[in-house]
Scaffold this motif. Structure first.
Motif, PDB file in Angstrom:
ATOM      1  N   GLU A  35       1.069  -4.903  -9.326  1.00 14.85           N
ATOM      2  CA  GLU A  35       2.129  -4.387 -10.010  1.00 14.85           C
ATOM      3  C   GLU A  35       2.703  -3.187  -9.590  1.00 14.85           C
ATOM      4  O   GLU A  35       4.033  -2.827  -9.425  1.00 14.85           O
ATOM      5  CB  GLU A  35       2.183  -4.764 -11.554  1.00 14.85           C
ATOM      6  N   GLU A  36       2.059  -2.290  -9.727  1.00 18.71           N
ATOM      7  CA  GLU A  36       2.041  -0.689  -9.336  1.00 18.71           C
ATOM      8  C   GLU A  36       2.541  -0.815  -7.816  1.00 18.71           C
ATOM      9  O   GLU A  36       3.447  -0.174  -7.522  1.00 18.71           O
ATOM     10  CB  GLU A  36       0.919   0.065  -9.659  1.00 18.71           C
ATOM     11  N   ALA A  37       1.982  -1.702  -6.984  1.00 18.89           N
ATOM     12  CA  ALA A  37       2.100  -1.534  -5.404  1.00 18.89           C
ATOM     13  C   ALA A  37       3.379  -1.993  -5.549  1.00 18.89           C
ATOM     14  O   ALA A  37       4.423  -1.292  -4.610  1.00 18.89           O
ATOM     15  CB  ALA A  37       1.235  -2.677  -4.785  1.00 18.89           C
ATOM     16  N   VAL A  38       4.059  -3.117  -6.165  1.00 19.75           N
ATOM     17  CA  VAL A  38       5.496  -3.364  -5.829  1.00 19.75           C
ATOM     18  C   VAL A  38       6.819  -2.525  -6.451  1.00 19.75           C
ATOM     19  O   VAL A  38       7.428  -2.240  -5.581  1.00 19.75           O
ATOM     20  CB  VAL A  38       5.906  -4.673  -6.933  1.00 19.75           C
ATOM     21  N   GLU A  39       6.181  -1.859  -7.671  1.00 20.58           N
ATOM     22  CA  GLU A  39       6.995  -0.668  -8.016  1.00 20.58           C
ATOM     23  C   GLU A  39       6.990   0.278  -6.759  1.00 20.58           C
ATOM     24  O   GLU A  39       8.231   0.816  -6.362  1.00 20.58           O
ATOM     25  CB  GLU A  39       6.315  -0.307  -9.091  1.00 20.58           C
ATOM     26  N   GLN A  40       6.004   0.658  -6.318  1.00 18.99           N
ATOM     27  CA  GLN A  40       5.739   1.642  -5.053  1.00 18.99           C
ATOM     28  C   GLN A  40       6.739   1.474  -4.232  1.00 18.99           C
ATOM     29  O   GLN A  40       7.249   2.042  -3.386  1.00 18.99           O
ATOM     30  CB  GLN A  40       4.260   2.082  -4.860  1.00 18.99           C
ATOM     31  N   LEU A  41       6.473   0.284  -3.761  1.00 21.97           N
ATOM     32  CA  LEU A  41       7.149  -0.186  -2.173  1.00 21.97           C
ATOM     33  C   LEU A  41       8.519  -0.318  -2.629  1.00 21.97           C
ATOM     34  O   LEU A  41       9.436  -0.143  -1.482  1.00 21.97           O
ATOM     35  CB  LEU A  41       6.657  -1.682  -2.208  1.00 21.97           C
ATOM     36  N   GLU A  42       9.187  -0.568  -3.872  1.00 23.43           N
ATOM     37  CA  GLU A  42      10.555  -0.437  -4.036  1.00 23.43           C
ATOM     38  C   GLU A  42      10.889   0.750  -3.823  1.00 23.43           C
ATOM     39  O   GLU A  42      12.310   1.203  -3.513  1.00 23.43           O
ATOM     40  CB  GLU A  42      10.810  -1.149  -5.393  1.00 23.43           C
ATOM     41  N   LYS A  43      10.341   1.840  -4.066  1.00 26.65           N
ATOM     42  CA  LYS A  43      10.712   3.425  -4.110  1.00 26.65           C
ATOM     43  C   LYS A  43      10.610   3.786  -2.862  1.00 26.65           C
ATOM     44  O   LYS A  43      11.329   4.707  -2.462  1.00 26.65           O
ATOM     45  CB  LYS A  43       9.776   4.088  -5.147  1.00 26.65           C
ATOM     46  N   LEU A  64       0.404 -10.120  -1.203  1.00 31.81           N
ATOM     47  CA  LEU A  64       0.532 -10.419   0.196  1.00 31.81           C
ATOM     48  C   LEU A  64       1.775 -10.904   0.467  1.00 31.81           C
ATOM     49  O   LEU A  64       2.661 -10.661   1.545  1.00 31.81           O
ATOM     50  CB  LEU A  64      -0.551 -11.242   0.769  1.00 31.81           C
ATOM     51  N   GLN A  65       2.015 -12.074  -0.212  1.00 25.72           N
ATOM     52  CA  GLN A  65       3.109 -12.779   0.142  1.00 25.72           C
ATOM     53  C   GLN A  65       4.355 -11.988  -0.272  1.00 25.72           C
ATOM     54  O   GLN A  65       5.672 -12.425   0.253  1.00 25.72           O
ATOM     55  CB  GLN A  65       3.189 -14.027  -0.909  1.00 25.72           C
ATOM     56  N   HIS A  66       4.338 -11.090  -1.142  1.00 29.90           N
ATOM     57  CA  HIS A  66       5.715 -10.330  -1.509  1.00 29.90           C
ATOM     58  C   HIS A  66       5.999  -9.301  -0.527  1.00 29.90           C
ATOM     59  O   HIS A  66       7.256  -8.901  -0.395  1.00 29.90           O
ATOM     60  CB  HIS A  66       5.322  -9.558  -2.932  1.00 29.90           C
ATOM     61  N   CYS A  67       5.061  -8.601   0.139  1.00 28.31           N
ATOM     62  CA  CYS A  67       5.064  -7.483   0.778  1.00 28.31           C
ATOM     63  C   CYS A  67       6.079  -7.689   1.928  1.00 28.31           C
ATOM     64  O   CYS A  67       7.109  -6.816   1.884  1.00 28.31           O
ATOM     65  CB  CYS A  67       4.041  -7.121   1.409  1.00 28.31           C
ATOM     66  N   PRO A  68       6.344  -8.781   2.692  1.00 33.18           N
ATOM     67  CA  PRO A  68       7.457  -8.716   3.661  1.00 33.18           C
ATOM     68  C   PRO A  68       8.752  -8.858   3.069  1.00 33.18           C
ATOM     69  O   PRO A  68       9.758  -8.454   3.756  1.00 33.18           O
ATOM     70  CB  PRO A  68       6.861 -10.111   4.576  1.00 33.18           C
ATOM     71  N   LEU A  70       9.946  -7.188   0.289  1.00 29.59           N
ATOM     72  CA  LEU A  70      10.113  -5.968  -0.170  1.00 29.59           C
ATOM     73  C   LEU A  70      10.324  -5.093   1.355  1.00 29.59           C
ATOM     74  O   LEU A  70      11.306  -4.407   1.020  1.00 29.59           O
ATOM     75  CB  LEU A  70       8.883  -5.479  -0.855  1.00 29.59           C
ATOM     76  N   LYS A  71       9.576  -5.231   2.119  1.00 32.35           N
ATOM     77  CA  LYS A  71       9.972  -4.660   3.379  1.00 32.35           C
ATOM     78  C   LYS A  71       9.571  -5.545   4.677  1.00 32.35           C
ATOM     79  O   LYS A  71       8.463  -5.766   5.205  1.00 32.35           O
ATOM     80  CB  LYS A  71       9.159  -3.358   3.443  1.00 32.35           C
ATOM     81  N   PRO A  72      10.649  -6.176   5.176  1.00 35.97           N
ATOM     82  CA  PRO A  72      10.563  -6.873   6.219  1.00 35.97           C
ATOM     83  C   PRO A  72       9.649  -6.293   7.601  1.00 35.97           C
ATOM     84  O   PRO A  72      10.043  -4.931   7.704  1.00 35.97           O
ATOM     85  CB  PRO A  72      11.908  -7.133   6.874  1.00 35.97           C
ATOM     86  N   GLY A  73       8.632  -6.722   7.994  1.00 26.79           N
ATOM     87  CA  GLY A  73       7.941  -6.105   9.329  1.00 26.79           C
ATOM     88  C   GLY A  73       6.737  -5.204   8.953  1.00 26.79           C
ATOM     89  O   GLY A  73       6.235  -4.837   9.778  1.00 26.79           O
TER      90      GLY A  73
END
Ligand SMILES: Nc1ncnc2c1ncn2[C@@H]1O[C@H](COP(=O)(O)OP(=O)(O)OP(=O)(O)O)[C@@H](O)[C@H]1O
Ligand SMILES: [Mg+2]
Length: 476
Positions: A35-43, A64-68, A70-73
């Motif tokens: 959850e924190e990772a998602v927040e961080q990746l958005e920022k 893992l599935q969310h990462c791309p 949130l940020k392609p590539g």
């Protein structure tokens, strides 16, 4: 640029170990949960995420599935304490490029990260120019090195010479260099020196003032001036006439020139990237290209290898070109049947990546509603390779860099004599046709062959129509 890494790890001690290990080389942040990772990746824009699969709350696999998204590539590396084949496969399916086992070994982490970091820089370089950014595929070691060179010289004003056979990606590299230079927001002006008659070329390059010659009703700004502050891409430089070469040399030395009909000098700040498929060294030695200009251009020389000399790139290129085409044509993404790979790998590709691109587009179109590309969808000349009994794929054959298809060694499993000879024969025929502008009589003469023998061989290599080779020559 420093690569940015996000660690996602529940265990405090491991988190600290991770941060410590990479502190010198990377810019890293660590969080405790998905959850924190998602927040961080958005920022923040991270390049690499290293995550433990075993997380409280949202699972590592879900993250893992969310990462791309949130940020392609973005590149993801999974950590696990108890890797089973199933979790590994599952993680890979969800995009993890690598796996690290607990307890973590710092050297392993660093080596995985350096591979990932290299990919990040390659992706950065290939987020190419223009409306349609194209990823530069560079799986082979030789392309890898070349792309690294291109990345390192991109920021400077150094003149670059890009050479390589037709269709090897010279323009793509030239554009990428511009895009990764501080000049990226200034124009990239391209000029094909072969496409413009000599008298007009000078006008194109330098422009003229009003009244410079009969019919010059208005002043004209040349490409040099248009490119001021940016990059001038001089394509097919090998075909420039000697008088113009002299003029170009002067601009390269002085960074100034006179427009036609003007005595005033114009100063410009232009970076030059020149390209040619001609053998410039040879042209220098036979006097059709000025040696001093050659050395001016040759400050950095990027030599793009022929596609047949970097077989590792064939598969990823074919996949990318297929995907690019399907996307732009609004077709569902098509896959490529296993037996097709074999043929793609053993073919000689005289037209290099462009020819592969044409083959993929054609195949996608011909396959109709089918979702899988089959042998029959490939152009005749490409399939030809298979018809000559390529029992062993030529993939593993080491090819010398002189651009012939004769293997330097015979692999342990052997190779098809017929296929190699057919490839060499085909190369000779094609080269000779090219040299004579498609004139079969003269092409035969060049190869010290009777015209009828030449025609026969041409026909044998192209069972259905001997004109395919000619088409190929014309297309190249
Ligand atoms: N490494 C690569 N990755 C992805 N696409 C590539 C690569 N190399 C070439 N291409 C594609 O192949 C096509 C031909 O490339 P490009 O026009 O740059 O070749 P070229 O060397 O300038 O050819 P020519 O000598 O005929 O002018 C383009 O569509 C380009 O996007
Ligand atoms: Mg080109």
């Amino acid at each position: 640029m420093k690569i940015r890494i996000l660690f996602v790890e529940a265990d405090l001690q491991v988190r600290e170990l991770l941060l410590q290990t990479v502190a010198q080389q990377y810019h890293a942040t660590a969080v405790r949960s998905a959850e924190e990772a998602v927040e961080q990746l958005e920022k923040e824009a991270f390049d690499i995420v290293v995550l433990d699969l075993n997380l409280p709350g949202m699972s590592g696999l879900d993250l893992l599935q969310h990462c791309p998204r949130l940020k392609p590539g973005i590149i993801t590396i999974a950590i696990t304490a108890h890797a089973t084949i199933e979790t590994a496969v599952e993680a890979m399916k969800r995009g993890a490029t690598e796996f690290l086992m607990k307890p973590l070994v710092p050297e392993d982490l660093l080596s995985s990260l350096s591979v990932a970091a290299e990919r990040v820089s390659r992706q950065a370089l290939s987020a190419s120019s223009g409306m349609a950014p194209v990823d530069i595929v560079a799986e082979s070691p030789v392309m890898h090195t070349l792309l690294n060179q291109a990345t390192s010289i991109a920021p400077f004003n150094t003149t670059v010479l890009v050479t390589g056979e037709t269709g090897t990606g010279k323009e793509l590299i030239a554009r990428a260099i511009h895009q990764h230079s501080p000049r990226a927001n200034k124009p990239l002006v391209a000029l094909n020196c072969a496409a413009i008659p000599e008298q007009l070329l000078e006008d194109e390059l330098f422009g003229h003032v009003k009244g410079a010659f009969t019919g010059a009703h208005a002043a004209r700004i040349g490409r040099f001036e248009q490119a001021d502050g940016g990059t001038l891409f001089l394509d097919e430089i090998g075909d420039m006439s000697l008088p113009l070469q002299a003029k170009l040399l002067r601009v390269l030395q002085e960074r100034e020139f006179e427009k036609l009909g003007s005595s005033r000098t114009t100063k410009v700040d232009v970076r030059i990237v020149a390209a040619t498929s001609a053998d410039l060294e040879k042209r220098v030695s036979d006097g059709s290209f000025r040696a001093d200009l050659y050395y001016r251009l040759n400050v950095v020389h990027l030599r793009l290898p022929a596609l047949r000399l970097r077989k590792e790139d064939i598969r990823p290129l074919a996949q990318q070109l297929m995907a690019r085409f399907c996307l732009s044509a609004g077709l569902p993404l098509k896959s490529i049947a296993p037996e097709v790979w074999h043929v793609l790998n053993s073919y000689y590709w005289p037209g290099n990546v462009r020819q592969l691109q044409n083959a993929m587009e054609r195949a996608a179109a011909l396959s109709g509603a089918r979702l899988e590309i089959q042998l029959a969808d490939l152009p005749e000349e490409v399939r030809g390779g298979a018809e000559y009994g390529v029992s062993t794929p030529l993939t593993d054959v080491t090819l010398p860099t002189v651009g012939t298809a004769i293997p330097t060694t015979i692999p342990d499993e052997g190779l098809s004599y017929e296929a190699v000879v057919a490839t060499v024969e085909r190369e000779l025929l094609l080269k000779s046709l090219k040299k004579t502008g498609g004139n079969k009589v003269r092409a035969a003469k060049l190869l010290q062959m009777k015209r009828t023998t030449f025609a026969e061989k041409l026909k044998r290599l192209q069972p259905d129509s001997e004109n395919d080779l000619l088409d190929e020559y014309q297309a190249s």
